[in-house]
Motif scaffolding. Structure first.
Motif, PDB file in Angstrom:
ATOM      1  N   PRO A  93       0.808  -1.223   0.000  1.00 54.77           N
ATOM      2  CA  PRO A  93       0.000   0.000   0.000  1.00 54.77           C
ATOM      3  C   PRO A  93       0.842   1.275   0.000  1.00 54.77           C
ATOM      4  O   PRO A  93       0.508   2.242  -0.693  1.00 54.77           O
ATOM      5  CB  PRO A  93      -0.823  -0.135   1.285  1.00 54.77           C
ATOM      6  CG  PRO A  93      -0.902  -1.588   1.542  1.00 54.77           C
ATOM      7  CD  PRO A  93       0.410  -2.146   1.084  1.00 54.77           C
ATOM      8  N   VAL A  94       1.927   1.263   0.784  1.00 51.05           N
ATOM      9  CA  VAL A  94       2.800   2.437   0.821  1.00 51.05           C
ATOM     10  C   VAL A  94       3.445   2.669  -0.543  1.00 51.05           C
ATOM     11  O   VAL A  94       3.514   3.808  -1.039  1.00 51.05           O
ATOM     12  CB  VAL A  94       3.870   2.246   1.925  1.00 51.05           C
ATOM     13  CG1 VAL A  94       5.051   3.189   1.720  1.00 51.05           C
ATOM     14  CG2 VAL A  94       3.252   2.458   3.300  1.00 51.05           C
ATOM     15  N   ALA A  95       3.917   1.596  -1.178  1.00 51.20           N
ATOM     16  CA  ALA A  95       4.507   1.726  -2.515  1.00 51.20           C
ATOM     17  C   ALA A  95       3.469   2.166  -3.535  1.00 51.20           C
ATOM     18  O   ALA A  95       3.779   2.910  -4.485  1.00 51.20           O
ATOM     19  CB  ALA A  95       5.143   0.396  -2.929  1.00 51.20           C
ATOM     20  N   ASP A  96       2.223   1.733  -3.358  1.00 54.21           N
ATOM     21  CA  ASP A  96       1.181   2.099  -4.309  1.00 54.21           C
ATOM     22  C   ASP A  96       0.864   3.581  -4.235  1.00 54.21           C
ATOM     23  O   ASP A  96       0.552   4.221  -5.251  1.00 54.21           O
ATOM     24  CB  ASP A  96      -0.075   1.270  -4.053  1.00 54.21           C
ATOM     25  CG  ASP A  96      -1.016   1.247  -5.251  1.00 54.21           C
ATOM     26  OD1 ASP A  96      -0.569   1.630  -6.357  1.00 54.21           O
ATOM     27  OD2 ASP A  96      -2.180   0.853  -5.088  1.00 54.21           O
ATOM     28  N   LEU A  97       0.932   4.157  -3.041  1.00 54.62           N
ATOM     29  CA  LEU A  97       0.744   5.603  -2.930  1.00 54.62           C
ATOM     30  C   LEU A  97       1.840   6.350  -3.691  1.00 54.62           C
ATOM     31  O   LEU A  97       1.574   7.365  -4.334  1.00 54.62           O
ATOM     32  CB  LEU A  97       0.744   6.012  -1.457  1.00 54.62           C
ATOM     33  CG  LEU A  97      -0.511   5.627  -0.667  1.00 54.62           C
ATOM     34  CD1 LEU A  97      -0.283   5.822   0.824  1.00 54.62           C
ATOM     35  CD2 LEU A  97      -1.717   6.453  -1.123  1.00 54.62           C
ATOM     36  N   LEU A  98       3.086   5.835  -3.623  1.00 58.76           N
ATOM     37  CA  LEU A  98       4.166   6.441  -4.402  1.00 58.76           C
ATOM     38  C   LEU A  98       3.931   6.228  -5.884  1.00 58.76           C
ATOM     39  O   LEU A  98       4.180   7.133  -6.695  1.00 58.76           O
ATOM     40  CB  LEU A  98       5.507   5.847  -3.984  1.00 58.76           C
ATOM     41  CG  LEU A  98       6.724   6.344  -4.760  1.00 58.76           C
ATOM     42  CD1 LEU A  98       6.880   7.861  -4.640  1.00 58.76           C
ATOM     43  CD2 LEU A  98       7.998   5.639  -4.281  1.00 58.76           C
ATOM     44  N   ARG A  99       3.449   5.060  -6.268  1.00 57.12           N
ATOM     45  CA  ARG A  99       3.160   4.802  -7.679  1.00 57.12           C
ATOM     46  C   ARG A  99       2.203   5.840  -8.243  1.00 57.12           C
ATOM     47  O   ARG A  99       2.386   6.354  -9.356  1.00 57.12           O
ATOM     48  CB  ARG A  99       2.556   3.402  -7.840  1.00 57.12           C
ATOM     49  CG  ARG A  99       2.251   3.028  -9.300  1.00 57.12           C
ATOM     50  CD  ARG A  99       1.183   1.979  -9.400  1.00 57.12           C
ATOM     51  NE  ARG A  99      -0.061   2.423  -8.811  1.00 57.12           N
ATOM     52  CZ  ARG A  99      -0.893   3.276  -9.375  1.00 57.12           C
ATOM     53  NH1 ARG A  99      -0.624   3.815 -10.553  1.00 57.12           N
ATOM     54  NH2 ARG A  99      -2.006   3.635  -8.760  1.00 57.12           N
ATOM     55  N   ALA A 100       1.168   6.190  -7.459  1.00 63.14           N
ATOM     56  CA  ALA A 100       0.204   7.192  -7.918  1.00 63.14           C
ATOM     57  C   ALA A 100       0.857   8.565  -8.064  1.00 63.14           C
ATOM     58  O   ALA A 100       0.555   9.314  -8.993  1.00 63.14           O
ATOM     59  CB  ALA A 100      -0.971   7.257  -6.943  1.00 63.14           C
ATOM     60  N   VAL A 101       1.781   8.875  -7.157  1.00 63.77           N
ATOM     61  CA  VAL A 101       2.467  10.169  -7.206  1.00 63.77           C
ATOM     62  C   VAL A 101       3.333  10.288  -8.451  1.00 63.77           C
ATOM     63  O   VAL A 101       3.340  11.320  -9.142  1.00 63.77           O
ATOM     64  CB  VAL A 101       3.316  10.367  -5.933  1.00 63.77           C
ATOM     65  CG1 VAL A 101       4.298  11.526  -6.111  1.00 63.77           C
ATOM     66  CG2 VAL A 101       2.429  10.598  -4.725  1.00 63.77           C
ATOM     67  N   VAL A 102       4.086   9.226  -8.776  1.00 63.43           N
ATOM     68  CA  VAL A 102       5.035   9.314  -9.893  1.00 63.43           C
ATOM     69  C   VAL A 102       4.404   8.924 -11.228  1.00 63.43           C
ATOM     70  O   VAL A 102       5.052   9.008 -12.272  1.00 63.43           O
ATOM     71  CB  VAL A 102       6.274   8.435  -9.627  1.00 63.43           C
ATOM     72  CG1 VAL A 102       7.012   8.918  -8.385  1.00 63.43           C
ATOM     73  CG2 VAL A 102       5.901   6.965  -9.482  1.00 63.43           C
ATOM     74  N   GLY A 103       3.129   8.465 -11.199  1.00 62.04           N
ATOM     75  CA  GLY A 103       2.421   8.192 -12.440  1.00 62.04           C
ATOM     76  C   GLY A 103       2.831   6.927 -13.140  1.00 62.04           C
ATOM     77  O   GLY A 103       2.740   6.841 -14.370  1.00 62.04           O
ATOM     78  N   GLU A 104       3.274   5.920 -12.371  1.00 59.22           N
ATOM     79  CA  GLU A 104       3.659   4.652 -12.979  1.00 59.22           C
ATOM     80  C   GLU A 104       2.476   3.685 -12.999  1.00 59.22           C
ATOM     81  O   GLU A 104       1.410   3.972 -12.460  1.00 59.22           O
ATOM     82  CB  GLU A 104       4.827   4.033 -12.200  1.00 59.22           C
ATOM     83  CG  GLU A 104       6.112   4.839 -12.260  1.00 59.22           C
ATOM     84  CD  GLU A 104       6.795   4.741 -13.611  1.00 59.22           C
ATOM     85  OE1 GLU A 104       6.345   3.932 -14.451  1.00 59.22           O
ATOM     86  OE2 GLU A 104       7.794   5.445 -13.825  1.00 59.22           O
ATOM     87  N   ASP A 105       2.678   2.525 -13.635  1.00 58.91           N
ATOM     88  CA  ASP A 105       1.595   1.561 -13.772  1.00 58.91           C
ATOM     89  C   ASP A 105       1.780   0.374 -12.829  1.00 58.91           C
ATOM     90  O   ASP A 105       2.706   0.345 -12.006  1.00 58.91           O
ATOM     91  CB  ASP A 105       1.473   1.079 -15.221  1.00 58.91           C
ATOM     92  CG  ASP A 105       2.766   0.431 -15.734  1.00 58.91           C
ATOM     93  OD1 ASP A 105       3.649   0.102 -14.905  1.00 58.91           O
ATOM     94  OD2 ASP A 105       2.876   0.249 -16.965  1.00 58.91           O
ATOM     95  N   GLY A 106       0.923  -0.616 -12.961  1.00 57.64           N
ATOM     96  CA  GLY A 106       0.976  -1.777 -12.092  1.00 57.64           C
ATOM     97  C   GLY A 106       2.252  -2.577 -12.221  1.00 57.64           C
ATOM     98  O   GLY A 106       2.716  -3.178 -11.250  1.00 57.64           O
ATOM     99  N   ALA A 107       2.841  -2.614 -13.429  1.00 57.26           N
ATOM    100  CA  ALA A 107       4.088  -3.348 -13.619  1.00 57.26           C
ATOM    101  C   ALA A 107       5.203  -2.738 -12.778  1.00 57.26           C
ATOM    102  O   ALA A 107       6.054  -3.453 -12.220  1.00 57.26           O
ATOM    103  CB  ALA A 107       4.479  -3.364 -15.097  1.00 57.26           C
ATOM    104  N   TRP A 108       5.224  -1.424 -12.686  1.00 62.65           N
ATOM    105  CA  TRP A 108       6.206  -0.736 -11.835  1.00 62.65           C
ATOM    106  C   TRP A 108       6.018  -1.162 -10.386  1.00 62.65           C
ATOM    107  O   TRP A 108       6.983  -1.472  -9.685  1.00 62.65           O
ATOM    108  CB  TRP A 108       6.035   0.776 -11.983  1.00 62.65           C
ATOM    109  CG  TRP A 108       6.948   1.613 -11.121  1.00 62.65           C
ATOM    110  CD1 TRP A 108       8.166   2.110 -11.461  1.00 62.65           C
ATOM    111  CD2 TRP A 108       6.706   2.059  -9.779  1.00 62.65           C
ATOM    112  NE1 TRP A 108       8.705   2.834 -10.422  1.00 62.65           N
ATOM    113  CE2 TRP A 108       7.821   2.823  -9.381  1.00 62.65           C
ATOM    114  CE3 TRP A 108       5.648   1.899  -8.880  1.00 62.65           C
ATOM    115  CZ2 TRP A 108       7.913   3.416  -8.126  1.00 62.65           C
ATOM    116  CZ3 TRP A 108       5.734   2.483  -7.628  1.00 62.65           C
ATOM    117  CH2 TRP A 108       6.850   3.235  -7.253  1.00 62.65           C
TER     118      TRP A 108
END
Length: 399
Positions: A303-318
């Motif tokens: 969940p913590v990494a997913d919040l960063l994923r949303a910030v940097v605009g990456e996808d599920g593979a990232w």
């Protein structure tokens, strides 16, 4: 030469590589290990030459073991530093190399200085089973053609487990022996190889896999690379049949360095016969130290990494590529404005007690460089104020 065991074996290994350092470097150049070819390739005849092939073996192990760029790596049996220079250079890793040979360590440090990576690659004369490094010091323990020299292989896997951070990777490439019973002739061939190469015995790939699992590693996998590396002992590649220079030259070398040096020249024909008959094998192993630790922290990592994923605009593979030991700075290259946005997202999700930006501002530069996703999850777990929740709330775009 009988290498013995324990301290006697260590002394024999140290002496062997001290007296053959220049011979191996003349033969294989940057890397003192096997090469890797595609099926049907012949060295120097449309296939990779020895330098390209030995470079490739390093890349193949990186890919098979999924070694993350920017990792902190312990290189067990570092030799003259060839693989470590690739890890520290092209991959941006920080490498501590250990070898029993003082001459190898000195030569590796020279090469690191010349390559401009001395700040990220350091080499030491140390016993791999007694390095003195603290627990959980490394993201990767790397052992390329060194495990064969260790008589206590269970101790190696236990020490690798101790030195790896939770979620860290073990990457091994090693000489091995065919699984199952060998006949008398095969046993004698193996005995000669062990004697001339200063090794206590061989294990099969299957035995290595069992030892890793017994030590507590997860995701253990092996691959047999025997056909891909066998060309390393073809006479056109392994140019070590120097007896053709005359017995006088060989006697002179033995007088200068001791008769033990002649074992180097016996290696080629023996190893070629070993590969040709299938008695000698070669493979790689990868394994992962379990994340373990606090279940509350483990549950927060994604969940913590997913919040960063949303910030940097990456996808599920990232997101799937992020593991507990992934470094926020070195691996993910999170910039200051992204860190601020991530901190705000974490605060909204887990309460005002979570202020990652302020936490990072209080760290020194080394701690910032080493900060992992698991570290952030642990910080959130310790400071969250959304105490009404029993499980982490889903982050944005949770899959």
């Amino acid at each position: 030469m009988e290498p013995g065991t324990g301290a006697g074996l260590n002394t024999a290994v140290e002496r062997y590589y001290d007296i053959t350092l220049d011979l191996y470097e003349d033969l294989w150049g940057e890397h003192v290990h096997h090469g890797f070819w595609d099926p049907g390739e012949i060295p120097g005849a449309g296939g990779a030459d020895r330098h390209a092939a030995t470079d490739r073996l390093v890349r193949e192990l990186v890919d098979f073991a999924r070694v993350p760029a920017g990792s902190k790596v312990l290189d067990v049996g570092c030799g003259i530093g060839g693989p470590a220079l690739h890890l520290a250079g092209a991959m941006g890793c920080t490498v501590e190399g250990v070898t029993l040979s003082a001459r190898q360590a000195a030569r590796a440090n020279e090469k690191a200085q010349a390559a401009g990576v001395a700040g990220r690659a350091r080499f030491h004369q140390l016993d791999a089973l007694s390095t003195g490094f603290p627990d959980a010091s490394f993201d990767v323990v790397w052992a390329l053609e060194s495990l064969m020299h260790l008589p206590d292989r269970p101790a190696f896997f236990a020490e690798a487990m101790r030195l790896l951070r939770p979620g860290g990777t073990l990457a091994v490439a090693t000489w091995s022996v065919r699984e199952g019973e060998l006949d008398a002739g095969e046993q004698d061939l193996v005995r000669q190889i062990l004697q001339h190469q200063v090794m206590p015995d061989f294990s099969s790939l299957e035995e290595h896999e069992e030892l890793a699992a017994a030590a507590g590693f997860e995701q253990v996998a092996t691959v047999d690379w025997s056909p891909a590396v066998a060309n390393s002992w073809d006479p056109s590649f392994a140019q070590i049949r120097r007896l053709e220079q005359g017995r006088t030259a060989m006697r002179q070398l033995a007088r200068e360095r001791g008769v033990d040096v002649l074992g180097f020249f016996h290696a080629g024909p023996l190893m070629k016969k070993g590969f040709d008959t299938g008695v000698v094998t070669y493979g790689a192993l990868r394994a992962v130290r379990p994340a373990g630790g606090d279940p509350a922290v483990d549950a927060l990592i994604r969940p913590v990494a997913d919040l960063l994923r949303a910030v940097v605009g990456e996808d599920g593979a990232w997101l799937d590529s992020v593991v507990p030991t992934t470094r926020v700075d070195g691996d993910l290259l999170v910039e200051s404005h992204e860190l601020a946005a991530w901190s705000l997202a974490l605060s909204r999700e887990y309460g005002d007690g979570v202020d990652l930006a302020a936490h990072v501002a209080g760290l020194d530069i080394g701690q910032i460089v080493d900060l992992t996703v698991a570290d952030v999850a642990a910080y959130v777990a310790a400071h969250r104020t959304d105490s009404a929740r029993t499980d982490p709330a889903p982050g944005p775009d949770r899959r």
